[in-house]
Design an enzyme around this catalytic site. Structure first.
Site, PDB file in Angstrom:
ATOM      1  N   ASP A 111      -1.192   8.660   3.970  1.00  0.00           N
ATOM      2  CA  ASP A 111      -1.347   8.111   5.488  1.00  0.00           C
ATOM      3  C   ASP A 111      -0.151   8.002   6.447  1.00  0.00           C
ATOM      4  O   ASP A 111      -0.453   8.013   7.375  1.00  0.00           O
ATOM      5  CB  ASP A 111      -1.910   6.741   5.167  1.00  0.00           C
ATOM      6  N   ASP A 117       0.913  -1.042  -0.064  1.00  0.00           N
ATOM      7  CA  ASP A 117      -0.201  -0.174   0.138  1.00  0.00           C
ATOM      8  C   ASP A 117       0.906   1.257   0.106  1.00  0.00           C
ATOM      9  O   ASP A 117       0.376   2.370   0.263  1.00  0.00           O
ATOM     10  CB  ASP A 117      -0.943   0.080   1.247  1.00  0.00           C
ATOM     11  N   HIS A 139     -11.898   6.241   5.399  1.00  0.00           N
ATOM     12  CA  HIS A 139     -11.035   7.556   5.995  1.00  0.00           C
ATOM     13  C   HIS A 139     -11.990   8.594   5.991  1.00  0.00           C
ATOM     14  O   HIS A 139     -12.938   8.478   5.165  1.00  0.00           O
ATOM     15  CB  HIS A 139      -9.752   7.996   5.327  1.00  0.00           C
ATOM     16  N   CYS A 153      -4.957  10.627  -1.512  1.00  0.00           N
ATOM     17  CA  CYS A 153      -3.897   9.760  -1.122  1.00  0.00           C
ATOM     18  C   CYS A 153      -2.648   9.348  -1.457  1.00  0.00           C
ATOM     19  O   CYS A 153      -1.546   8.758  -0.867  1.00  0.00           O
ATOM     20  CB  CYS A 153      -4.590   8.434  -1.095  1.00  0.00           C
TER      21      CYS A 153
END
Lengths: 294, 1016
Positions: free
Chosen positions: A76, A70, A170, A271
Site C-alpha cells: 500500500d 500495519d 481494496h 499486500c
C-alpha cells in the site's frame, strides 16, 4: 504490447517488511479477529522464502516498526512500475508513516521516486491493479479520485481507469493478475461488477478466471525465464474450491502460501511485498535488440 | 430583404470606390423604403405573377439559372404578401441594429413610411429595369455554362447584382440614383468574371518545411492533398490529411471532397499536413517513408505534450530520433547538444533527459534510420494516448471532461483518468444537436433498452466537429469500405457527412500492392529548426485576376487578420432559427434530457441510462393556443441564429458541407418537413387533426440578456403580425443535428446516418381535403392540395428569426456583396420572394432580415447578436408557392464604421432558406389567434434512420367543437444527395396513411441550405 506482455511478471527485487507485535491488537481490520503474531511471522517468513528462493528475487526486508502496526503490508505504500515508484499517501491515517521507510528503500534501489504530496489525495497500493498494459485504480475507502489522478500523472505512458470498489477493502481484495492478459477475479457480485467495468474501460482484452472465493483471487504471478508461469496462491486449506479452479491453469507452477493470520487483518498475498523489475527499467521498451547489431 | 442587402452593398461600393460617404440615417431610410416598397409591390403583383413565379421557382430548383432573374424581380412582390411579418421582422431587425443609435431609428422609420407610399411603384419599375439590365450585362450569365452548382451561385450573384440595382433605384427614389449604381456595379462585375483564379496555398509539412503550390480557387481539398502527397512522394496517404485553422483558431480537417474555399471560409490559405488516422500497428505500413512521416507527426505530438509520456519514454523516443536523424552515437564528437535541443523532444526537456537520451542513443548503435523509426513507432504506439483525438466537453452537470476519439471507440476522460469507454461496436448512433453530442449505446447483456449518453460541447461547432471525427474514425477503422453515400434515403436530408476516403482495410490492401522501390527521402532534422509553432508565415493570396475592387475578398482578408484581435468574439455561434416556437420548447426539453442523463463523473458506470436525445416540443402548441408575450420572451432567450439563404436546389447539393464556421458565425442548415394534417372526426364535434412535424430541436441556449432584449423586440412584432394574418403560417426550425449510426455488421459495417443541420425543409399542409402526391411541388414534389371547406384550423405563423451573433449571414451567391455590406454593417433586410403561379391563390413570402450589430459599437449586444427574421408565410394555395428567403445578417450597424468594420472580422454565414407552404382552403377566418381551450396535448417523438419525426397531438375545444390536431414535423437532414422531393412525398404519404380519417390542411416545406462561400 508484445514486449510489455513478455516482461509482465518479471521481477528482480522484492521489498518486504517485518511484522510488528502491535499487529495483533492495533492493526486495522474490517472485522474483529484474534491474530496470532507468532503464527503470522511464521507465515511471513515462508512467504519471503518463496520470493527469495523460488522466484529468485533479491528481497529487501525493512524492519518492523511497532508504531506502525500495519507496516507489513508494504504494497500500500508504493506503486512501482518500470523504474518509477510512486510513494502513496495511504488512505488510513495511521499508516501514513509507513511510506518513509519504503521511500528510502526505493531510493536505495535507484528508483525514480515520486511522492504523492497532495493532501487531498489518498491512494493505497492495494487499489492499484497493473495489468502490464494499463492501470486500474479502485476507488475505495482508502483511495480517492485525486490519488488516482496523481498516479495517472506519474505513469503517463499508461491508461489509468478508475473502478469503484463497492465491497472489500481494496480493488485487489478480489482480483489480481494471473498472468499476461489474465485477470483472476472472485465470484462475488461486486467483484464481477468491477471486472465488467474494467473490461469495458480497456482497449485490451483480458481473459478472466473466476474463483469462488474473492480473497483467493489475490495471487502473485511471476514469470521466470527458466520456469515459466508461476502463481503464488493461498493454500487449499483456506480456499479448496478456488484452488481447484486455479489448477486448471495450464503450464503454471502453483505455489501455495499460507496467509491465514494476515488475512484476519485484511492482508492478502500481494499486500506483503512490492515487486520490482530493475532490469526492465528501460528494456521494457526495447524489443529484441539483436536485429540491428552488427 | 434582398433589396436591403443590395443597399448595403451599394453603400460599401460607394464608400470604397466613390469615397462618397453615406450617413447611417440615409441607409436606414433606404432600407425602410425598400421594405415598404416590397410589401406594397408584392400585394399588387402577387396574383399576376404567381403563376410565373411558380414556374420560375420550379426552374430554379431544377437548377435553371435564367429563371432566377425574373423571380428575383418579383420577389419584392412576394414579400408584400407577407408584408406584415416582413415589416415586423425588419423593424425588429432595425431595432436591434439601431439599438445603439436610437435617433437614427426614429428618423428612418418616419421617412420610410412616407417615402414608400409615394415612390413604391416608381421604385419597383426602376428596380426591375435595373435588375434586368444588370443581369443581362453581367458576366455571371456567361458563366452559366459552367457546372450547375457554379451556375446557381453565379445566378445568385446575378441576383444580388440585380438587387443592388434595385436598391440603387430605390434609394434614388427619383431614379437618378440608378446611374450611380450602375457605375459602381459595372467595374466590379467585370473583374469578377475573370476566372481561373489561382490561390497560393501554403502547407506546413511535418518536417517543418512549407510546401507552396497554386491551386484553383475552386479546387477541392483532395486536389491540394494529392499535390502535397505527390510532393512528399507518399503513396500510403490515407492515414494523412490536411488541416486548416478555422476562424476560431480551431484546427479542422479539410474535407477532400469539398471545395477548399468553402471550408476555410477565409482567405487564409494555410494548411498543415498531419496524420489523421494513426495506424494502430505502424509495422504494417508498407513503406518507410510513411513510417517516417508518422514519426515526424509523433515527435511533434510528444514534444508538444499532446501525446503524454513518461520521462523514460521521452528519453527513449528521443534516442531513436537521434539515431534516425544522426546515425550512430559518435563518442569522438562533442555531444550534439545543439541538435538535441533543436529536436525539442519533450515539453519539459532538461539536462537530465538529454543525458538519458545520449545514454540510450549509444545503445542503438548500428540501427538504420528506418529501424530507428520502427522502434520509435513500436514504443509510441503503446502509449495510451496514441492516436487519441481529444475534445473538451462537459457532462450534464458541467463537469469538465475530455472525449477521446480513437481507433477503438470513444474514451471519456476526467483529468487524466479514464472514466468510461465506448467501443465502436457498442455505439449504435452518434449524433449531435447544437452543442450537445450524443451517443446511443447498445444495451448490455443485462439491459433491455438502448441508452443515450450526452455531452455538452463548447458550442455547436465543436459538437459537429467531434461528430465528424467520430464518423470518420469509425469508418476508417471499423468498416471494410466507406459507407456509400446514403442515396435518397427517405427523409435523409441535411448534411450527410461521411468519410470519403479509403478505410484502413482498404488502404492496407492498397499498400500491399505498392510496387516501387522504396523511395529515398531526406531526413531533415535541421529543417525543423526553422519553423516556429505560432509564427506561421502570413498567407499570401494571389488571385491572379482578382480585382481589388472585390470588396468581399479584401474585407475578409482583413477580417481574418483581425480575427486575432481581442475584440473578436470567439466561440460564438450564429444560429439561424426559423421557428422560435420549437426552439423554446426544445431548450427546455434538452435541459431536461441533460438532467436525466447521468452525470458522467458521478455515474461513471451507469452512463447508459440517459434518456434519448431528441425531446418533443410541446410548447409549440402552447404558443399556438396562446401566443402570449411570455412565450415570446422565452424564445428570445434562446439565442440561435439561423442564417438561411435561398439557394437553388442544385446549389444545395454542393453547399451542404460548407458549414464550416465563419469566424464567429455558424451556419446551420436544416431540412425539416412538416406535414400538418387537419382532419375532422366524424363525431359531432369538429375534430381537426393537424399533422405537423416539427422535429426541430432547440436552439442554442447561450442566452444573454442582451440578446434576449433584442429578440423580444423582434418577437413582439412577429406576434402582432401573426394576429393580423390569419392564414399565414410560417414555421422555421433551426437545428444542428447529425446522426450517425455506426452499425457494424460483421465485416462490413454500415452506419446509418441521420443528420439535421444544414438544411431545413418544412412543408406544411394546411386544410387540405385532398392531397395528391403526384402533384409536383416546387421541388418537384407531387403534392396536390385541395382546399377543405371543413378545416377549422388556422395556422399560426411562426416567423423565422435569425439571430446572428456577431455573425453575418449571407447567401452564397451574394457573398461578395453581402460581405461588403455586412462589413459596413447596416441592418438591411433582404427579401427575395419568389412566387409561383398556382391555379389557386398562392402566396409566397420571403423575408430576409438583416440585422447587423457592430460588436464594438453595441456593447449591450456584446456585438454578438444579430437578428434576422425572415418570415415566410403561406396563404392558402392549391399549389405550392415557393418562398425563397434569404437572410443576411450583418454584424456592424453603423455606417461610420464602415471603413473600420470592413477591415474587421465579419463572420459571414450563407444560408439559403426556402419555404414552401401548401395550405388547404381555410374554412373560417379563425386564426390561431383563437386558441380555444386546450384539452390534451401530447408529443411523440420517433426517430428512424434518417428522420426525426415529432408528432404533436392536441385536442382543443373551440367554440364547442373539439378539434384534434396532429402536427408532424419531420426533419430530414442530409447533404445534397438526398432526394428531397421524394422524401417529402414520402412523408406526406405516410402522414396520410397514418391518419386516414384526417385531412391534411397544410404542408410547409422549409428548406435551409447552407451556402458555402462563393468565391466571387
Amino acid at each position: 504490447m508484445a514486449s510489455r506482455i513478455a516482461d509482465f511478471g518479471r521481477y528482480t527485487h522484492a521489498i518486504v517488511r517485518g511484522i510488528p507485535a502491535s499487529l495483533a491488537k492495533e492493526a486495522l481490520r474490517s472485522c474483529p479477529s484474534e491474530v496470532d503474531v507468532v503464527q503470522a511471522r511464521r507465515e511471513h517468513e515462508k512467504y519471503q522464502e518463496i520470493l527469495r528462493t523460488t522466484f529468485g528475487l533479491e528481497v529487501v526486508e525493512l524492519p518492523a516498526d511497532e508504531s506502525l502496526p500495519d507496516c507489513v503490508f508494504v504494497e500500500d505504500a508504493a506503486v512501482v512500475c518500470g523504474d518509477t515508484a510512486l510513494i502513496t499517501r495511504p488512505g488510513a491515517e495511521s499508516r501514513r508513516g509507513e511510506t518513509k521507510a519504503m521511500k528510502e528503500a526505493l531510493e536505495a534501489l535507484n528508483m525514480n521516486v515520486v511522492e504523492m504530496t497532495d493532501e487531498n489525495a489518498t491512494l493505497d497500493g492495494g487499489d492499484v491493479l497493473f495489468t502490464g498494459q494499463e492501470f486500474f485504480v479502485g476507488l475505495s475507502k482508502r483511495t480517492n479520485q485525486r490519488g488516482a489522478e496523481i498516479l495517472a500523472d506519474v505513469f503517463k505512458d499508461y491508461a489509468v481507469s478508475t473502478v469503484p470498489v463497492q465491497q472489500g477493502l481494496h480493488l485487489k481484495s478480489f482480483c489480481s493478475m494471473g498472468g499476461p492478459g489474465l485477470i483472476l477475479v472472485g465470484s462475488s457480485e461486486p467483484a464481477q461488477k468491477a471486472l465488467k467495468i474494467m473490461q469495458q474501460m480497456s482497449d485490451h482484452r483480458y481473459d478472466k478466471l473466476v474463483v469462488p472465493d474473492d480473497l483467493a483471487a489475490n495471487c502473485i504471478y511471476v514469470n521466470l525465464p527458466d520456469k515459466g508461469h508461476m502463481l503464488l496462491h493461498s493454500t487449499a486449506e483456506m480456499f479448496p474450491e478456488s484452488l481447484k479452479v486455479l489448477e486448471q491453469l495450464k503450464d503454471y507452477t502453483l505455489i501455495a502460501a499460507s496467509n491465514k493470520e494476515k488475512t484476519k487483518v485484511d492482508g492478502a498475498l500481494t499486500c506483503c511485498s512490492v515487486l520490482i523489475n530493475k532490469k526492465a527499467n528501460i528494456s521494457r521498451f526495447i524489443t529484441p535488440c539483436t536485429m540491428w547489431t552488427r | 430583404m434582398t433589396t436591403e442587402v443590395s443597399s448595403e452593398t451599394e453603400v460599401k461600393e460607394k464608400a470604397e470606390e466613390s469615397a462618397a460617404q453615406l450617413d447611417q440615417p440615409e441607409k436606414a431610410t433606404e432600407e425602410t423604403q425598400e421594405e415598404v416598397i416590397t410589401e406594397g409591390e408584392e400585394k399588387e403583383k402577387e396574383e399576376k405573377e404567381k403563376e410565373k413565379e411558380e414556374k420560375e421557382k420550379e426552374g430554379k430548383e431544377g437548377k435553371g439559372i435564367s429563371k432566377f432573374l425574373p423571380t428575383w424581380l418579383k420577389k419584392p412582390k412576394s414579400q408584400a404578401q407577407e408584408a406584415p411579418p416582413s415589416e415586423e421582422a425588419i423593424s425588429a431587425g432595425q431595432q436591434e441594429g439601431e439599438g445603439p443609435v436610437p435617433e437614427v431609428n426614429g428618423h428612418t422609420e418616419e421617412v420610410e413610411e412616407k417615402e414608400t407610399v409615394k415612390s413604391e411603384q416608381v421604385k419597383e419599375t426602376e428596380a426591375e429595369s435595373h435588375s434586368n439590365a444588370s443581369a443581362d450585362t453581367e458576366p455571371a450569365k456567361e458563366e452559366s455554362a459552367e457546372k450547375s452548382p457554379e451556375r446557381s451561385q453565379e445566378t445568385k450573384e446575378e441576383q444580388v447584382e440585380e438587387k443592388e440595382g434595385k436598391e440603387g433605384g430605390l434609394r434614388g427614389g427619383g431614379g437618378g440614383v440608378e446611374g450611380q449604381t450602375s457605375i459602381f456595379q459595372s467595374p466590379l462585375r467585370l473583374v469578377r468574371k475573370a476566372k481561373m483564379k489561382l490561390v497560393v496555398c501554403q502547407v506546413a509539412l511535418l518536417d517543418g518545411t512549407d510546401f507552396t503550390c497554386e491551386v484553383e480557387k475552386r479546387a477541392k481539398g483532395q486536389y491540394l492533398f494529392f499535390k502535397v502527397c505527390e510532393h512528399l512522394n507518399l503513396l500510403e496517404k490515407d492515414y494523412f490529411g490536411l488541416t486548416y485553422k478555422d476562424n476560431h483558431e480551431q484546427k479542422c480537417w479539410l474535407d477532400p471532397m469539398k471545395e477548399i474555399k468553402r471550408q476555410i471560409r477565409s482567405n487564409n490559405w494555410q494548411f498543415s499536413f498531419n496524420v489523421k488516422f494513426y495506424p494502430p500497428d505502424p509495422s504494417l505500413l508498407s513503406e518507410d517513408i510513411t513510417r517516417y512521416l508518422l514519426c515526424l507527426q509523433l515527435r511533434e505530438d510528444v514534444a508538444t505534450g499532446r501525446l503524454p509520456c513518461s520521462f523514460v519514454t521521452h528519453a527513449l523516443l528521443g534516442s531513436y530520433t537521434l539515431q534516425a536523424e544522426f546515425g550512430d552515437y559518435d563518442p569522438d564528437q562533442p555531444r550534439p547538444l545543439d541538435y538535441i535541443n533543436q529536436l525539442n523532444i519533450a515539453p519539459s526537456q532538461n539536462r537530465e533527459m538529454e543525458e538519458k537520451i545520449f545514454e540510450l542513443h549509444k545503445s542503438h548503435r548500428g540501427m538504420t534510420p528506418a529501424q530507428a523509426d520502427t522502434q520509435f513507432l513500436e514504443n509510441a504506439k503503446k502509449l495510451s494516448m496514441y492516436g487519441v483525438d481529444l475534445h473538451p466537453a462537459k457532462d450534464s452537470e458541467g463537469v469538465d471532461l475530455m472525449l477521446g476519439v480513437c481507433a477503438n471507440g470513444l474514451l471519456v476522460y476526467k483529468d487524466r483518468l479514464r472514466i468510461n469507454r465506448f467501443a465502436w461496436p457498442k455505439i449504435l448512433k452518434i449524433s449531435y444537436k447544437r452543442n450537445n453530442f450524443y451517443i446511443k449505446i447498445r444495451p448490455g447483456e443485462t439491459e433491455q433498452f438502448e441508452s443515450t449518453v450526452g455531452f455538452k460541447l463548447q458550442n455547436h461547432r465543436s459538437a459537429k466537429k467531434l461528430w465528424k471525427v467520430c464518423v470518420e474514425n469509425h469508418s476508417f477503422y471499423r468498416l471494410n469500405a466507406p459507407e456509400p453515400p446514403t442515396k435518397a434515403r427517405f427523409l435523409t436530408l441535411g448534411s450527410k457527412f461521411r468519410y470519403s476516403g479509403r478505410t484502413q482495410a482498404q488502404t492496407r490492401l492498397a499498400s500491399s500492392l505498392i510496387d516501387r522501390p522504396s523511395p529515398t527521402f531526406e531526413r531533415t532534422s535541421s529543417k525543423r529548426i526553422s519553423r516556429s509553432v505560432d509564427g506561421a508565415p502570413m498567407i499570401s493570396i494571389t488571385d491572379v485576376e482578382r480585382d481589388t475592387a472585390e470588396n468581399g475578398r479584401e474585407h475578409r482578408l482583413d477580417l481574418h487578420s483581425d480575427s486575432k484581435s481581442p475584440l473578436r468574439v470567439h466561440g460564438d455561434n450564429i444560429y439561424v432559427r426559423h421557428s422560435n416556437l420549437m426552439l423554446e420548447d426544445h431548450d427546455k426539453t434538452q435541459d431536461e434530457v441533460l438532467k436525466h442523463q447521468a452525470s458522467v463523473s458521478q455515474l461513471k458506470r451507469s452512463f447508459m441510462e440517459a434518456p434519448p436525445a431528441s425531446p418533443p416540443q410541446s410548447n409549440q402548441w402552447e404558443k399556438r393556443l396562446t401566443s402570449s408575450p411570455a412565450t415570446a420572451v422565452r424564445f428570445q432567450q434562446q439565442q440561435v441564429i439561423n442564417a438561411p439563404s435561398a439557394e437553388a436546389a442544385a446549389a444545395d447539393c454542393t453547399s451542404s458541407d460548407t458549414k464550416e464556421p465563419t469566424k464567429t458565425a455558424d451556419v446551420e442548415i436544416e431540412e425539416t418537413i412538416v406535414v400538418q394534417e387537419v382532419s375532422k372526426a366524424t363525431q359531432p364535434a369538429l375534430v381537426t387533426v393537424a399533422v405537423d412535424s416539427p422535429a426541430i430541436p432547440p436552439a442554442k441556449q447561450e442566452t444573454r440578456e442582451q440578446e434576449v432584449k433584442v429578440q423580444e423586440e423582434a418577437v413582439v412584432p412577429k406576434e402582432a403580425a401573426t394576429a393580423k394574418q390569419e392564414s399565414v403560417s410560417s414555421e422555421s426550425e433551426s437545428e444542428d443535428e447529425a446522426e450517425y449510426h455506426p452499425n457494424v455488421s460483421a465485416s462490413t459495417h454500415m452506419p446509418e446516418v441521420k443528420e439535421e443541420e444544414e438544411e431545413e425543409d418544412k412543408v406544411e399542409e394546411d386544410k387540405m381535403a385532398d392531397e395528391n402526391m403526384s402533384a409536383p411541388v416546387v421541388a418537384s414534389l407531387p403534392v396536390e392540395i385541395t382546399k377543405a371547406a371543413e378545416d377549422v384550423c388556422k395556422k399560426e405563423e411562426e416567423s423565422k428569426r435569425e439571430e446572428g451573433q456577431g455573425g453575418v449571414k449571407r447567401n452564397a451567391e451574394k457573398e461578395m456583396e453581402v460581405g461588403r455590406e455586412s462589413e459596413e454593417s447596416t441592418e438591411e433586410p433582404m427579401m427575395t420572394p419568389e412566387e409561383v403561379p398556382n391555379g389557386v391563390a398562392l402566396a409566397e413570402d420571403a423575408v430576409i432580415g438583416l440585422v447587423g450589430h457592430a460588436e464594438k459599437q453595441e456593447p449591450k449586444m456584446n456585438g454578438e447578436t444579430l437578428l434576422v427574421e425572415p418570415r415566410p408565410q403561406v396563404i392558402c394555395c392549391s399549389e405550392p408557392p415557393v418562398v425563397k428567403t434569404e437572410m443576411v445578417t450583418i454584424s456592424d450597424t453603423f455606417a461610420a464604421q464602415k471603413t473600420e468594420i470592413a477591415t474587421k472580422e465579419v463572420p459571414i454565414v450563407h444560408t439559403e432558406t426556402k419555404t414552401i407552404t401548401y395550405e388547404a382552403a381555410q374554412l373560417d377566418g379563425n386564426g390561431d389567434g383563437e386558441p380555444g381551450v386546450l384539452m390534451t396535448a401530447q408529443t411523440i417523438t420517433s426517430e428512424s434512420l434518417c428522420t426525426t419525426t415529432t408528432t404533436h397531438i392536441t385536442k382543443t375545444l373551440k367554440g364547442g367543437l373539439s378539434e384534434t390536431r396532429i402536427e408532424k414535423r419531420i426533419v430530414i437532414t442530409g447533404d445534397c444527395d438526398i432526394d428531397h422531393d421524394q422524401a417529402l412525398a414520402q412523408a406526406i404519404k405516410e402522414a396520410k396513411e397514418q391518419h386516414p380519417d384526417m385531412s391534411v390542411t397544410r404542408v410547409v416545406v422549409h428548406k435551409e441550405t447552407e451556402l458555402a462561400e462563393e468565391e466571387d
